[in-house]
Design an enzyme around this catalytic site. Structure first.
Site, PDB file in Angstrom:
ATOM      1  NE  ARG A 153      35.260  19.034 -28.325  1.00 34.02           N
ATOM      2  CZ  ARG A 153      33.789  19.114 -27.639  1.00 34.02           C
ATOM      3  NH1 ARG A 153      33.179  18.537 -26.786  1.00 34.02           N
ATOM      4  NH2 ARG A 153      33.099  20.121 -28.184  1.00 34.02           N
ATOM      5  NE  ARG A 175      36.766  19.944 -24.423  1.00 38.32           N
ATOM      6  CZ  ARG A 175      35.826  20.692 -24.902  1.00 38.32           C
ATOM      7  NH1 ARG A 175      34.704  20.359 -24.366  1.00 38.32           N
ATOM      8  NH2 ARG A 175      35.741  21.958 -25.473  1.00 38.32           N
ATOM      9  NE  ARG A 192      45.847  21.624 -22.623  1.00 38.44           N
ATOM     10  CZ  ARG A 192      46.313  22.657 -21.993  1.00 38.44           C
ATOM     11  NH1 ARG A 192      47.353  22.914 -21.720  1.00 38.44           N
ATOM     12  NH2 ARG A 192      45.057  23.421 -21.594  1.00 38.44           N
ATOM     13  CG  ASP A 240      40.811  24.947 -32.243  1.00 42.83           C
ATOM     14  OD1 ASP A 240      40.347  24.572 -31.191  1.00 42.83           O
ATOM     15  OD2 ASP A 240      40.420  26.015 -32.778  1.00 42.83           O
ATOM     16  CE1 TYR A 254      34.350  29.699 -30.969  1.00 39.41           C
ATOM     17  CE2 TYR A 254      33.657  28.492 -33.003  1.00 39.41           C
ATOM     18  CZ  TYR A 254      33.954  28.353 -31.685  1.00 39.41           C
ATOM     19  OH  TYR A 254      33.271  27.543 -30.783  1.00 39.41           O
TER      20      TYR A 254
END
Lengths: 320, 320
Positions: A2, A6, A15, A51, A126
């Site tokens: 990452r 974030r 974003r 992702d 998932y």
């Protein structure tokens, strides 16, 4: 892990203009996001912005990130899986491969480019839960009620992942990481029964490619010996186990990546330096890719990230 | 663990009439909820219906459960902690002690009554975060920035916990469990630096009481040897490590509690039986309190809970 998301203000600014899916789905934007951390910090490698859930998308699930993660239809049995209309990986995930090529061209020969994929157990989890989960109720119901079908699902994910990783090599990835983020939730018995054979199938599928494979489990300590059986080149280690302990159990020559607690980046710079140097001292820096033990968390200060990277570099200099 | 909550319909019915705080705060209701599982299942012991966050309440934080857990003021430093007006534990937590006495009187001599408390690290973590957390950002900031104060906070919680556990013994608890639910998130180094000394302070504080202490960490595998140093009588084990492995590392005479994955209760009854018997076979049932490896989760079917308990009993019979 990452690197971009974030935390970086320049990422947050992008974003505000684009959804996560837009950023990922547009090669120029994904390449830009991939390169942002390298403009700010003296990093050795770029990690492609993507992702792990691109594989469920290629297999035919609708994957949404806004307003909570969702994968639909959730796979509750063979009929749901049979109902999916998958696409060829090379076609459906062409945007990731295009982004890899753009980044590879920008990086030059001095910096490495890391690709990645989710490990089959984590990705299939998932797909079954239809999103994130705290209790894994759907997953464990399916796993224990229809173990044969769950294994088929794992292997279907594994095969798509092999194809995807090979395309990543062709697009310029110098190494790839396989993230088994949820496998640490399994009992040792279930890890061996479900997650291990599927991850090994991926490792075997890309063997001979010459591209190193890093295998990461969040909470690897409890299944370390089993995890080493998949045949990865490098073991990614979370912070709950020390790197010398990993080598004591797997052999002194085991190549490791990790493993500072990302929470340490909330500490004052001198404490970050002390702990980063202690980590590097513990391996002597040999066969060791300095990294965090998991992804960056929201709220980690940029000064903390900088202090960590500086500490890795200053240790190297002191050592040289 | 979590015998009553989240799953039994008779508990849900009571929750429709009363808030969680009302149920806990009213001795007759708390006793009723404690006894509900024993009316439905042939259990050997009752676990008092309470919560580990009664200690922050006694120390002066306002603890709310409705609309998300909240503890206020969150403790961000010495000033916040100094601002709290604590109450004597015996007074503030009189309702728990009264509930224990009511249950003890109902149970008779055949069934055991288990009390519990949170371990200091876990309780202090909630106090610092002001609620639940995914990233532990506030906790780790405080722990690394003000380690001396964080240790003071841990010891204050430990001392209140010793007082509370002694009162539980007086009220009729036959054994007590100390839950260090969050300690598995720490690096081995931080576990030894923060969580271990505080938990040991609790164990030492109640030594000589003659009441057995069970120490549980969710994710104990990575810190097993350290955790054994607190001096508990029984080690509570989550499902991520096998019980024979625990005994291999801690000694063959270690008394263990656990450790079936609660997710297994989603499986068909015959699979629950197979795995429960395998767990009991692995220890021979000696020095082993059969239990789950963590609490029940919402959605676990009652038939699954019943199958687990029946499997423990049927194994015993087969063994006899």
């Amino acid at each position: 892990m990452r690197q971009a998301g974030r935390t970086l203000p320049e990422y947050m600014a992008l974003r505000e203009q684009h959804s996560f899916l837009e950023l990922m789905g547009t090669p120029e934007l994904a390449a830009e996001v991939t390169l942002q951390p390298l403009r700010r910090f003296p990093l050795d490698a770029a990690v492609i912005f993507s992702d792990i859930l691109v594989i469920p998308a290629a297999l035919g699930q609708a994957v949404g990130f806004e307003g909570g993660l969702s994968l639909s239809p959730a796979i509750s049995g063979p009929a749901d899986f049979a109902s999916l209309s998958g696409s060829p990986v090379a076609e459906k995930l062409a945007h990731v491969l295009a982004a890899l090529k753009l980044v590879r061209a920008e990086l030059g020969s001095e910096k490495a480019l890391l690709g990645f994929a989710g490990a089959p157990f984590t990705v299939a989890s998932y797909m079954v839960e239809g999103g994130s989960s705290k209790s894994y109720a759907r997953l464990k119901s399916l796993m224990y009620r229809e173990p044969e079908f769950f294994r088929e699902l794992l292997f279907a994910v594994a095969d798509a992942t092999v194809e995807y990783l090979k395309l990543q090599f062709d697009a310029g990835a110098d190494a790839v990481q396989l993230f088994d983020s949820w496998a640490g939730e399994l009992s040792p018995e279930d890890y061996r029964e479900f997650a291990l054979p599927a991850a090994r199938r991926v490792a075997e599928g890309i063997r001979g490619s010459g591209v190193p494979l890093i295998y990461f489990i969040n909470g690897i300590g409890n299944v370390l010996e089993s995890a080493s059986e998949i045949g990865a080149d490098i073991i990614g280690v979370d912070w709950r186990i020390s790197l010398p302990e990993v080598r004591r159990r797997l052999g002194a020559d085991t190549v490791v990546q990790g493993n500072l607690d990302p929470g340490v980046l909330f500490a004052p710079p001198e404490e970050i330096t002390r702990r980063t140097h202690a980590m590097l001292d513990s391996t002597g820096g040999r066969g060791h890719i300095a990294n965090l033990g998991h992804g960056l968390m929201p709220g980690i200060p940029l000064t903390g990230i900088g202090a960590f990277i500086d500490a890795v570099i200053s240790w190297r200099r002191e050592d040289a």
